[in-house]
Design an enzyme around this catalytic site. Structure first.
Site, PDB file in Angstrom:
ATOM      1  N   LYS A   1     -25.268  67.193  47.014  1.00  0.00           N
ATOM      2  CA  LYS A   1     -25.129  66.950  45.586  1.00  0.00           C
ATOM      3  C   LYS A   1     -25.143  65.448  45.341  1.00  0.00           C
ATOM      4  O   LYS A   1     -24.178  64.760  45.665  1.00  0.00           O
ATOM      5  CB  LYS A   1     -23.823  67.521  45.030  1.00  0.00           C
ATOM      6  CG  LYS A   1     -23.738  67.424  43.496  1.00  0.00           C
ATOM      7  CD  LYS A   1     -22.320  67.420  42.961  1.00  0.00           C
ATOM      8  CE  LYS A   1     -21.730  66.045  42.873  1.00  0.00           C
ATOM      9  NZ  LYS A   1     -22.372  65.168  41.847  1.00  0.00           N
TER      10      LYS A   1
ATOM     11  N   GLU B   1     -15.149  59.167  52.948  1.00  0.00           N
ATOM     12  CA  GLU B   1     -15.344  57.710  52.955  1.00  0.00           C
ATOM     13  C   GLU B   1     -15.056  57.252  51.539  1.00  0.00           C
ATOM     14  O   GLU B   1     -15.860  57.446  50.633  1.00  0.00           O
ATOM     15  CB  GLU B   1     -16.771  57.375  53.386  1.00  0.00           C
ATOM     16  CG  GLU B   1     -16.929  55.953  53.897  1.00  0.00           C
ATOM     17  CD  GLU B   1     -17.130  54.935  52.792  1.00  0.00           C
ATOM     18  OE1 GLU B   1     -16.133  54.256  52.441  1.00  0.00           O
ATOM     19  OE2 GLU B   1     -18.249  54.811  52.282  1.00  0.00           O
TER      20      GLU B   1
ATOM     21  N   CYS C   1     -18.075  49.247  48.350  1.00  0.00           N
ATOM     22  CA  CYS C   1     -16.670  49.361  48.724  1.00  0.00           C
ATOM     23  C   CYS C   1     -16.267  48.347  49.783  1.00  0.00           C
ATOM     24  O   CYS C   1     -15.085  48.207  50.094  1.00  0.00           O
ATOM     25  CB  CYS C   1     -16.355  50.777  49.192  1.00  0.00           C
ATOM     26  SG  CYS C   1     -17.507  51.432  50.402  1.00  0.00           S
TER      27      CYS C   1
ATOM     28  N   GLU D   1      -9.786  48.066  43.340  1.00  0.00           N
ATOM     29  CA  GLU D   1     -11.208  47.802  43.536  1.00  0.00           C
ATOM     30  C   GLU D   1     -11.871  47.509  42.194  1.00  0.00           C
ATOM     31  O   GLU D   1     -11.704  48.260  41.230  1.00  0.00           O
ATOM     32  CB  GLU D   1     -11.830  49.046  44.185  1.00  0.00           C
ATOM     33  CG  GLU D   1     -13.212  48.892  44.697  1.00  0.00           C
ATOM     34  CD  GLU D   1     -13.658  50.133  45.461  1.00  0.00           C
ATOM     35  OE1 GLU D   1     -14.434  49.989  46.417  1.00  0.00           O
ATOM     36  OE2 GLU D   1     -13.225  51.247  45.108  1.00  0.00           O
TER      37      GLU D   1
END
Length: 491
Positions: free
Chosen positions: A188, A262, A296, A393
């Site tokens: 997906k 992850e 990231c 983040e």
């Protein structure tokens, strides 16, 4: 292709996607809802893909399940040969992938053409071959009279849920290792970046047996959740935010299945006063602005020794100002748009919500005159550990710069985060580098460089940055199970 040709091609390809690729062919979705796809450089609609239903997921998973036993029995060399043919097909459609990745994700065309698609093809070829001989316990007589052998087998059906910041690369890093060791997959792609993954799966469908690789478009709350919970899915591989990763992990746990997660990162970059500053700043700015900071592992949380703070700020400004913000399809562009209007709003809100003590000494405001999702390179000083701009983040081209007094202070501030994905250290002192690499709680540590990655080396998140490993042999092993066979040798 020229920029205009790339946009025409992307629009035409998106217009052709009226279903999901299931069982070796395009299959009309059972849902009547659609997801619009936008060009981040212009904000204009490119096309649409189905907002698929739970029923669509069922059809895809059943196709993958039906194909799995036969694919698992295929010799590893034959599976590798088939995957190499998929890589050949991607290479033959190189310019089409460049166009789709730029328009899907908003990445500068020069970087996609020179770095990203070549890296994707290289990764495909590595993964295709490396799955042929994975390590396991050597056979032997570990107990008297009993001979042991160990089999490494595929898990079964894999659900791959990929992010929008690296659509094709993340798809490949999940698909190829999983398929190489005998699993089948339903992938997906992220809602905003479905196009390059669609073309990859379509080309693979011309090579692989029907049902080995399938794609279902849709939203996370519907398609992602259904895949994570599906009783015929054996493992879920997800890349994305901590918040969504929690949901995926919880759904997988309910079905007592494995989840490879992850998740996010907030990479500390430790810059010591004895570092080669020009070289360090070159690496840091490149590592912070690649993909507009939407990584990231981006080098955007700087911790700088107090003695060189002013020099570092000056160097950052000079280098950031040399980057060209613009249309992803313009060869002169070195910083493209953010991926979506929603991501632009998130970054703008974080920078706009700075505490009074913090200041943007470069950039700081979105540029929306063109209709695209542009945010310029930005440098923030004066923020503290607990301020959101530092603690969380950012996922944009925004550097925060803090000072540290000594090695202990640098270590404490670097580790003061819920994330544990990556960190980098810039110093010429061997003792400092050794202490830092040993004491920092991050899965990847770079010394005097940043954002250097290859498929041969593992990526593992510590703390809330994830579970499991991608890339390298360790990444292959995530998609296998171990079976121990013991034979009484006295009979």
């Amino acid at each position: 292709m020229s920029a205009s040709e790339q946009r025409v091609y992307a629009s035409e390809y998106a217009s052709s996607l009226d279903g999901n690729f299931i069982g070796g062919q395009w299959t009309r979705s059972l849902s009547s809802d659609w997801l619009a796809v936008f060009d981040p450089s212009t904000g204009q609609n490119v096309g649409r893909v189905p907002a698929s239903s739970v029923e669509d997921v069922n059809v895809a998973v059943h196709a993958a399940r039906d194909a799995q036993k036969s694919w698992a029995k295929t010799a590893p060399g034959a599976r590798a040969q088939a995957l190499h043919k998929v890589a050949d097909a991607v290479e033959a459609h190189f310019e089409e992938f460049v166009a789709l990745e730029c328009i899907d994700a908003g990445k500068p065309v020069s970087a996609v053409r020179k770095d990203e698609i070549p890296s994707v093809i290289d990764s495909m070829r590595y993964f295709a071959s490396a799955g042929r001989g994975l390590s396991s316990l050597a056979g032997g007589d570990y107990m008297e009279g009993v001979s042991s052998t160990v089999r490494r087998e595929p898990l079964g059906v894999v659900a791959g849920i990929t992010p929008w910041n690296y659509p094709i690369l993340q798809a490949v890093s999940k698909i190829f290792p999983a398929l190489a060791v005998g699993n089948t997959m339903v992938v997906k792609p992220a809602e905003t970046t479905p196009l390059s993954t669609a073309l990859l799966v379509e080309l693979a469908g011309q090579v692989l047996p029907a049902g080995v690789l399938n794609v279902v478009f849709g939203t996370g709350p519907v398609v992602g959740d259904a895949l994570s919970r599906h009783p015929d899915v054996d493992v879920v591989s997800f890349t994305g935010s901590i918040e969504t990763g929690r949901k995926v992990g919880t759904a997988a746990a309910d079905g007592v299945k494995k989840a490879i997660l992850e998740l996010g990162g907030n990479t500390p970059v430790l810059l010591f006063g004895d570092a080669d500053l020009p070289s360090a700043l070159d690496a840091i700015v490149a590592g912070g602005l690649y993909n507009a900071g939407q990584d990231c592992m981006a080098a955007t949380r700087l911790l700088v020794e107090e003695s060189v703070f002013d020099e570092v700020i000056l160097g950052l400004k000079e280098r950031c100002s040399a980057f060209v913000l613009g249309d992803a399809l313009d060869p002169k562009t070195t910083v493209g748009p953010l991926n979506s209007s929603a991501q632009l709003a998130r970054v703008a809100a974080k920078v706009g919500g700075l505490p009074d003590k913090a200041t943007a000494v470069l950039g700081g405001k979105a540029e929306t005159d063109t209709g695209g999702y542009f945010f310029p390179p930005t440098i923030i000083v004066g923020a503290d550990q607990t301020d959101e701009i530092v603690a969380e983040e950012i996922f944009g081209p925004v550097f925060t710069v803090q000072v540290f007094a000594d090695v202990a202070d640098a270590e404490a501030k670097a580790n003061d985060t819920r994330f544990g994905l990556a960190a980098s250290i810039f110093t010429t002192h061997l003792g400092t580098a050794t202490r830092m690499q040993n004491n920092l709680n991050f899965g990847t540590i770079w010394i005097n460089t940043h954002l250097v990655i290859s498929p041969e080396v593992p990526i593992s998140g510590f703390a809330m940055s994830g579970l499991g490993t991608e890339n390298s042999e360790a990444g292959f092993l995530e998609f296998t199970r171990v079976k121990h066979v013991m034979v009484d040798s006295r009979i």
